[in-house]
Structure formats: C-alpha cells, structure tokens
Scaffold this motif. Structure first.
Motif, short mmCIF file in Angstrom:
data_model
loop_
_atom_site.label_atom_id
_atom_site.label_comp_id
_atom_site.label_asym_id
_atom_site.label_seq_id
_atom_site.Cartn_x
_atom_site.Cartn_y
_atom_site.Cartn_z
N PHE A 73 52.12 69.40 -7.30
CA PHE A 73 53.45 68.96 -7.08
C PHE A 73 54.43 69.86 -6.88
O PHE A 73 55.35 69.82 -6.07
CB PHE A 73 53.54 67.95 -8.39
CG PHE A 73 55.09 67.05 -7.99
CD1 PHE A 73 54.97 66.12 -7.03
CD2 PHE A 73 56.02 67.30 -8.82
CE1 PHE A 73 56.22 65.33 -6.70
CE2 PHE A 73 57.24 66.83 -8.56
CZ PHE A 73 57.28 65.77 -7.72
N PHE A 132 48.00 59.72 -3.83
CA PHE A 132 48.78 60.02 -4.76
C PHE A 132 49.90 59.41 -5.23
O PHE A 132 50.25 58.48 -4.43
CB PHE A 132 49.45 61.41 -4.11
CG PHE A 132 50.65 61.99 -5.11
CD1 PHE A 132 50.66 62.57 -6.55
CD2 PHE A 132 51.98 61.87 -4.55
CE1 PHE A 132 51.62 62.74 -7.01
CE2 PHE A 132 53.09 62.36 -5.49
CZ PHE A 132 52.91 62.90 -6.69
N LEU A 179 47.60 68.93 -11.04
CA LEU A 179 48.36 68.03 -10.34
C LEU A 179 49.97 68.20 -10.21
O LEU A 179 50.38 68.40 -9.41
CB LEU A 179 48.31 66.52 -10.50
CG LEU A 179 48.80 65.73 -9.57
CD1 LEU A 179 48.61 65.69 -8.09
CD2 LEU A 179 48.42 64.32 -9.89
N LEU A 238 48.08 66.49 -2.58
CA LEU A 238 48.00 65.82 -3.85
C LEU A 238 47.17 64.74 -3.99
O LEU A 238 47.11 63.77 -3.04
CB LEU A 238 49.69 65.42 -3.68
CG LEU A 238 50.76 66.37 -3.93
CD1 LEU A 238 52.00 65.81 -3.60
CD2 LEU A 238 50.64 67.07 -5.07
#
Length: 388
Positions: A324, A106, A320, A76
C-alpha cells in the motif's frame, strides 16, 4: 542577475491575473490512459488510470508523470485498517476509493480523526498491547514523529524510501512523506508587488506596506507547525516577541488558511500566511483573481511539511501495508496529490502544478520534521502571547 533580481526569481512563482497552465506537452499517454483508455490489467479495469489526475486550468497540458506505475506493482489484495488523520483526510479518501475500485479484492477500512488525536490513540493502543491499525496516514509529520518516537512503528519498505528525498522521511526510515505543503505568502497583486514582501518572515512586523493588512489562522495545525519551526530555529523568547510584534502590526485572525487566501484575492487583505495550495485552489476556482504567491528564504516561513505514512508495529498485514505504501508513492498516486490536492509530489518524476517551483527549488529551513511533534509547547506559547 544580481541582488534583488536573484531573490525574486526564486521567491516569486505565481502572480495569477488570468488563466494559467503548465507549459508541458499537450495531452497525456502511457500510464495515464493512452489510446486504449488505460484500463490496465485484466480484472482490474474498473477505472481509467486518467481518473487519478485532476482537471482545471492549472492541470491542463501536463506531461504524463514519471516514476513507478501501479501497473508495475503487485496487486493490492486483502483488508487493511487505516487510521487517517487530519483535515485533508477527506481528500485523501478519494485516492483510497480509486485504489479500491482498481483492485476489487482490496478494502481499506478507515478511521478519520484529527492527526494528533489518532497519534495519541495509537500510542495508547501500542502501550496496551497492539493497535488495530495497520497504517497511519497523517497530514502532519509531527504526529508521525510522535508515534515513531513511542516505538509504535514497523519498518518501511526500502523500495518506498528510496523514491523520496531524505529531507521528507524519517532519518531512521520509520515514516515517509507522501505529499508536501510549503508555507507561503499569498498576496493581492492589485495592492502590493513581490518587492513589498520581505524575504525573511522576521521582517514582516517592520514592513509598512503590510501594516493592518495581513491575516493568519493561528488555530490551524499548519500555522502551529510553522510556529513550532520558529521555536526550533530561534527559541521561545524570540518567537514570542515575533508573535506580539505581528499583533502590534495589526494582523487579522481567520478560522482557516483558505479564508486567508480568499481574502487576499478579494482585496480584504494585502497578504497573509498560508500553505501554498490554498492560493492554487483559489485560482482554480477563480481564474481571474488577482492573487500571487511568494516564498521566504531559509526560515520558519519557508517550512515544507509533509503528509506521510507509517506502518504500525504489530500489524498482521505487513506485506499488504508495505505494498500500500508503495502504491501511494506510485506515479499515479503522486499525480493525484499534485493535481487534485495541489500538494507537492514527493517523487522526482511528478511535477507540481502550474508555475510552482519544484520542491528542490525551494529554500526551507534545515530542521528535522520529526521535531515538529512538540505542538503542545507551541499552543501554550500562542496562548501566552494572546494569539489563541
């Protein structure tokens, strides 16, 4: 087995008079730490992967979870705006912090409010152009459904959808469940036995052993989802009659379902209506408490609702956001939900805690969870019935 014994074997899973523990293999290895501390890849070892797991008597001696490890997912990296809805959101923030510690590059900026309020906000923002949210993480499938039905969601990654049973995701792939909660009946094992608890929630107003000795929390969102499910299955008139019959039966009102469950353990109540995990939280804190847990069969009282995620339409961080979602459905994150929040994990490789049945062993009603979005009609019904 025949007759009542079959029903008991499916309905009664916790009768907790002392410390309990899963009957899994002792210790854990692999993705939860192993012999080297589980620091993972170079540059991402700020926490041990065993930190995702909770502790206590219900968590002892668990096997390492199965499923996709975060070690097998892309790192991430970047900044994500997360709208986090619901009372359990504070618990979920601990998971977000673990991911931020694991991945120094992140950051998840979050906005924490009631699920329905955030759902309305996203819908309004979408109608005005675009929401600043990248991901909506809600404790309530109805709120997720409302946002999806308003056309405010983007596509979820197939890699995430394929890991979760179809019953716990949107049929069009617009949202996916990340943790489950089953409606259940906590009961005081010193006062009543499992055989005193009907297998149908409709029979509760006629059960003499429960007269003037049950509790509910009608202002609680989970209870309102349960009543919404009853409306979907039986209609408003029959639901109204049930609510009035329960009041005539002498049910007591509480502010929340944790208090209902504690009151069962204290002997103040014989039984109540609550999400399953409140009994586990009572037992985790009070190992010798005389509290059991039963499930009804195939009706609104057996509803399994989910917390879930959806990606918001118009996000500039689609890659992203997708990564996630996959992380929240990883073996480690699902172990977090199972052992820290006592929720039902959504992936088959992770077992629930203690003596709980697996989610596919329950018998919930056959309804589309997206239809739980009509909470406003339920609130009106509860007010008309004099419950709120």
């Amino acid at each position: 087995m025949t007759g009542r014994n079959v029903t008991q074997s499916r309905r009664r899973f916790l009768a907790l008079g002392g410390a309990t523990a899963a009957t899994a293999l002792a210790g854990c290895s692999g993705i939860l730490g192993g012999g080297d501390g589980g620091d993972g890849e170079a540059g991402t070892g700020q926490i041990s992967l065993s930190d995702f797991r909770g502790s206590g008597p219900l968590v002892a001696q668990r096997e390492a979870p199965g499923g996709t490890s975060i070690e097998d997912l892309p790192d991430l990296s970047g900044e994500l705006t997360l709208y986090l809805g619901g009372g359990e959101g504070g618990l979920y923030l601990d998971l977000i912090e673990l991911l931020e510690q694991r991945y120094p590059d992140f950051t998840a900026n979050h906005r924490l409010e009631a699920s329905r309020d955030l759902a309305n906000t996203i819908i309004e923002e979408n109608e005005a152009g675009a929401s600043p949210a990248d991901v909506f993480m809600s404790i309530d499938a109805g709120s997720l459904g409302a946002v999806a039905n308003a056309g405010a969601t983007a596509s979820l990654p197939d890699e995430a959808l394929s890991t979760v049973p179809e019953a716990y995701q949107d049929s069009e792939g617009r949202w996916v469940g990340i943790a489950g909660r089953a409606r259940a009946i906590p009961y005081n094992t010193n006062q009543i036995s499992d055989s005193d608890i009907p297998s149908s929630v409709q029979e509760f107003p006629e059960t003499a052993a429960l007269e003037n000795n049950m509790g509910w929390a009608p202002s609680y969102g989970a209870f309102q989802s349960f009543v919404t499910a009853m409306r979907l299955i039986r209609g408003d008139d029959e639901t109204m009659s049930w609510l009035q019959a329960m009041q005539d039966h002498g049910i007591s009102t509480y502010d929340d379902e944790f208090r209902v469950s504690n009151s069962c353990a204290d002997g103040e109540l014989a039984a109540g209506f609550a999400n399953h995990y409140y009994t586990l939280r009572v037992q985790s804190a009070r190992e010798s408490s005389p509290i059991g847990l039963a499930f009804t069969e195939g009706d609104a009282g057996a509803l399994v609702n989910v917390s879930g995620l959806e990606i918001i339409n118009g996000t500039d961080n689609a890659d992203l956001a997708s990564n996630f979602v996959r992380h929240v459905l990883s073996a480690e994150a699902q172990e977090f939900f199972a052992t820290r929040t006592f929720a039902y994990p959504m992936i088959p490789g992770v077992a629930p805690v203690g003596d709980l049945p697996r989610i596919d062993e329950l018998n919930p009603p056959d309804i589309n969870l997206t239809e739980l979005a009509d909470v406003a009609g339920t609130v009106d019904l509860l007010r008309d019935a004099g419950v709120l």
